[in-house]
Design an enzyme around this catalytic site. Sequence first.
Site, mmCIF file in Angstrom:
data_model
loop_
_atom_site.group_PDB
_atom_site.id
_atom_site.type_symbol
_atom_site.label_atom_id
_atom_site.label_comp_id
_atom_site.label_asym_id
_atom_site.label_seq_id
_atom_site.Cartn_x
_atom_site.Cartn_y
_atom_site.Cartn_z
ATOM 1 N N ASP A 155 -13.133 5.581 11.240
ATOM 2 C CA ASP A 155 -12.273 4.384 11.066
ATOM 3 C C ASP A 155 -11.240 4.398 12.154
ATOM 4 O OD1 ASP A 155 -11.095 2.069 10.246
ATOM 5 O OD2 ASP A 155 -10.071 3.274 8.680
ATOM 6 N N LYS A 184 -5.342 2.080 14.426
ATOM 7 C CA LYS A 184 -4.469 2.832 13.865
ATOM 8 C C LYS A 184 -3.670 3.475 15.152
ATOM 9 C CE LYS A 184 -7.597 4.085 10.139
ATOM 10 N NZ LYS A 184 -6.527 4.019 9.072
ATOM 11 N N ASP A 214 -13.110 9.487 6.661
ATOM 12 C CA ASP A 214 -13.148 8.143 5.990
ATOM 13 C C ASP A 214 -14.461 7.813 5.318
ATOM 14 O OD1 ASP A 214 -11.322 6.363 4.869
ATOM 15 O OD2 ASP A 214 -12.074 4.775 6.616
ATOM 16 N N GLU A 260 -10.549 -1.948 5.592
ATOM 17 C CA GLU A 260 -12.020 -2.019 5.866
ATOM 18 C C GLU A 260 -12.900 -1.593 4.528
ATOM 19 O OE1 GLU A 260 -12.006 1.663 6.163
ATOM 20 O OE2 GLU A 260 -10.508 0.487 7.093
ATOM 21 N N ARG A 264 -12.504 -1.676 1.337
ATOM 22 C CA ARG A 264 -12.710 -2.552 0.316
ATOM 23 C C ARG A 264 -13.770 -3.824 0.613
ATOM 24 N NH1 ARG A 264 -6.437 -3.656 0.494
ATOM 25 N NH2 ARG A 264 -6.602 -1.593 1.167
#
Length: 485
Positions: A263, A270, A281, A342, A344
């Site tokens: 991620d 990030k 992740d 992302e 969810r």
Amino acid sequence: MQISLKAPTSPSRQKSAALVVLLTSDDLKKPCGDDALNELINRIHKRGDFEGKASQTFLLPLCDTLSAERLLLVGLGEAKLLDEKVFDKATTAMFKAIRQYKLGDAAILLNQSTLSEESQIRRLACGAETSNYQYTASLSKKPDPKLKKLVLLASANSANRKAMAQGQSIGRGINVARELGNLPGNYCTPTFLAKEAKALGRKSDKLKVSVLDEKKMRELGMGSFLSVTAGTDEPAKMIVMEYHGGKKSDKPRVLVGKGITFDSGGISIKPGAKMDEMKFDMCGAASVMGTMTAVTELELPINVVGIIAAAENLPSGRATKPGDVVTSMSGQTIEVLNTDAEGRLVLCDALTYAERFKPATVIDIATLTGACVVALGKHATGLYSNSDDFARQLIDAGERSGDRAWQMPLWDEYQNQLDSNFADIANIGGPEAGSVTAACFLARFTKNMTWAHLDIAGTAWLSAPKGATGRPVGLLMQYLLDCAN
């Protein structure tokens, strides 16, 4: 690892690299029933080398009066204070000592106090497996010697054998989750996870594995899931593992794991610091794989479905942009205000897909929010549910397994933070209560199910020493064992 049970008729005559004795401080005031062993322990205690304090260890490297080459004493503290948590901490110290002295085998004399033999055996068998885990997949250096053989000095009755099998399988399941979590993102891709699931399916005729590709997801209307994978060349996979151990008419327990194998945050990229840890992740997916491994090994008499939503989240010219609106499988539209929220987005479509199994219960497991880490740290998993009774079952399972969770609020008052002018729902709810609003988002897709959400962002891995923990496989397995019983 080879673990066996043997009646403790004469511990001093047990041949092994080390005889391990678990002792409370109260045990030092009374004979243990084996004269040679009792005399040796008394001498060590009187000399002041061992007092039986919780997690205290003492190794006697030479002991001519015993058949074992060494004697390892492990303290459990005061008998009145001994519980599963104290026992687990003490045995962690014990296995650390076993590794330190590079012992290839050991025999353990259980403690005869408040904890049942079954509980001690299950915990020792699980601890033996997890303490033996070493990451080697991308290392050129050979691993250190492992503990290969463990004898538990206890009756080999059916209850003890069952406890030993459960402990070993849970330990192996935890190790599966740790290994998958620790693998770098260029090793552990969605395609790799799908292959691992299929390999597990070939080991059990009770496990059916199917994999949905992006074309099938598109046909099913999983626009939310596909919006996450739009920026990467790695194809996303929806992995479905159906375990049939119960009656055909029994409703299954469904586990849904977030499997973002790396991620970057997507367009909402990030910061660079610790971004390497975003290989973790997919630890929700790893915990589902670990749990399904243990379930199939133990052949539990229940039906369980494991669903893994696997994808990468990377930025590119094709990536989803903040402000884009996507349509989920449920038909609800979502305004993607932040592409780093992302998890969810893949989970909501996976949860909608789970409805087709008419589940008894659904649990999703996800490294979902940094806000949960702020709230609970690394000790407790955040637990949300639309059923307080279900939440209490999971909290109890966490307490008994030592893999604890804490229930967080899922109140309607938080829902308006997800309001959007341009879609049915926004994928973030602002800076306040970030873990709560993430759970509120998922709750909109689970209204027809008894559902719980486990936010494992703080518990799935540690930064120092860096590595996956395998949580919450212990909690999930305790819950499924309770269902099987």
